[in-house]
Design a protein around this motif. Structure first.
Motif, PDB file in Angstrom:
ATOM      1  N   LYS A  17       0.855  -1.187   0.000  1.00 59.81           N
ATOM      2  CA  LYS A  17       0.000   0.000   0.000  1.00 59.81           C
ATOM      3  C   LYS A  17       0.891   1.237   0.000  1.00 59.81           C
ATOM      4  CE  LYS A  17      -3.819   2.213   2.341  1.00 59.81           C
ATOM      5  NZ  LYS A  17      -4.217   2.889   1.176  1.00 59.81           N
TER       6      LYS A  17
ATOM      7  N   HIS B  97       1.812  11.377  -0.709  1.00 53.57           N
ATOM      8  CA  HIS B  97       1.950  12.674  -0.057  1.00 53.57           C
ATOM      9  C   HIS B  97       0.847  13.631  -0.486  1.00 53.57           C
ATOM     10  CE1 HIS B  97       5.802  11.647   1.679  1.00 53.57           C
ATOM     11  NE2 HIS B  97       6.155  11.142   0.512  1.00 53.57           N
TER      12      HIS B  97
ATOM     13  N   HIS C 205       2.072   5.134   0.337  1.00 52.43           N
ATOM     14  CA  HIS C 205       1.754   6.223   1.259  1.00 52.43           C
ATOM     15  C   HIS C 205       1.911   7.540   0.502  1.00 52.43           C
ATOM     16  CE1 HIS C 205       1.761   3.324   4.496  1.00 52.43           C
ATOM     17  NE2 HIS C 205       2.927   2.879   4.067  1.00 52.43           N
TER      18      HIS C 205
END
Length: 90
Positions: free
Chosen positions: A43, A47, A45
């Motif tokens: 998964k 920004h 992440h």
């Protein structure tokens, strides 16, 4: 003053081995498929909201590589020289 180079011989380009070409194409396809498959195993992440989309990085990579080609063509047009640039001037 133009010089003719009659002592130069014509060199034929070497043929690329078709077996090697097929193996390299297969390795490239496997690496590409592997990178796509790895995208679904973790998964990310993000920004920002737009880089959470699963097609963001392929589209971004394509756009940046096209931009690099366009910039290099423009730069080549700006800094290119005539064919006779290095010949002796009278």
């Amino acid at each position: 003053m133009t010089q003719t180079h009659t002592h130069c011989k014509t060199v034929e380009p070497q043929k690329f081995n078709t077996t090697l070409r097929n193996v390299l194409a297969l390795l490239f396809a496997l690496a590409l498929a592997g990178s796509v498959a790895l995208q679904f195993t973790f998964k990310p992440h993000p920004h920002f909201e737009y880089d959470a989309h699963y097609l963001f990085y392929p589209i971004f990579g394509l756009a940046m590589s096209m931009g690099l080609v366009i910039v290099s063509k423009i730069l080549g047009f700006i800094i290119k020289r005539r064919e006779t640039y290095w010949e002796e001037k009278p």
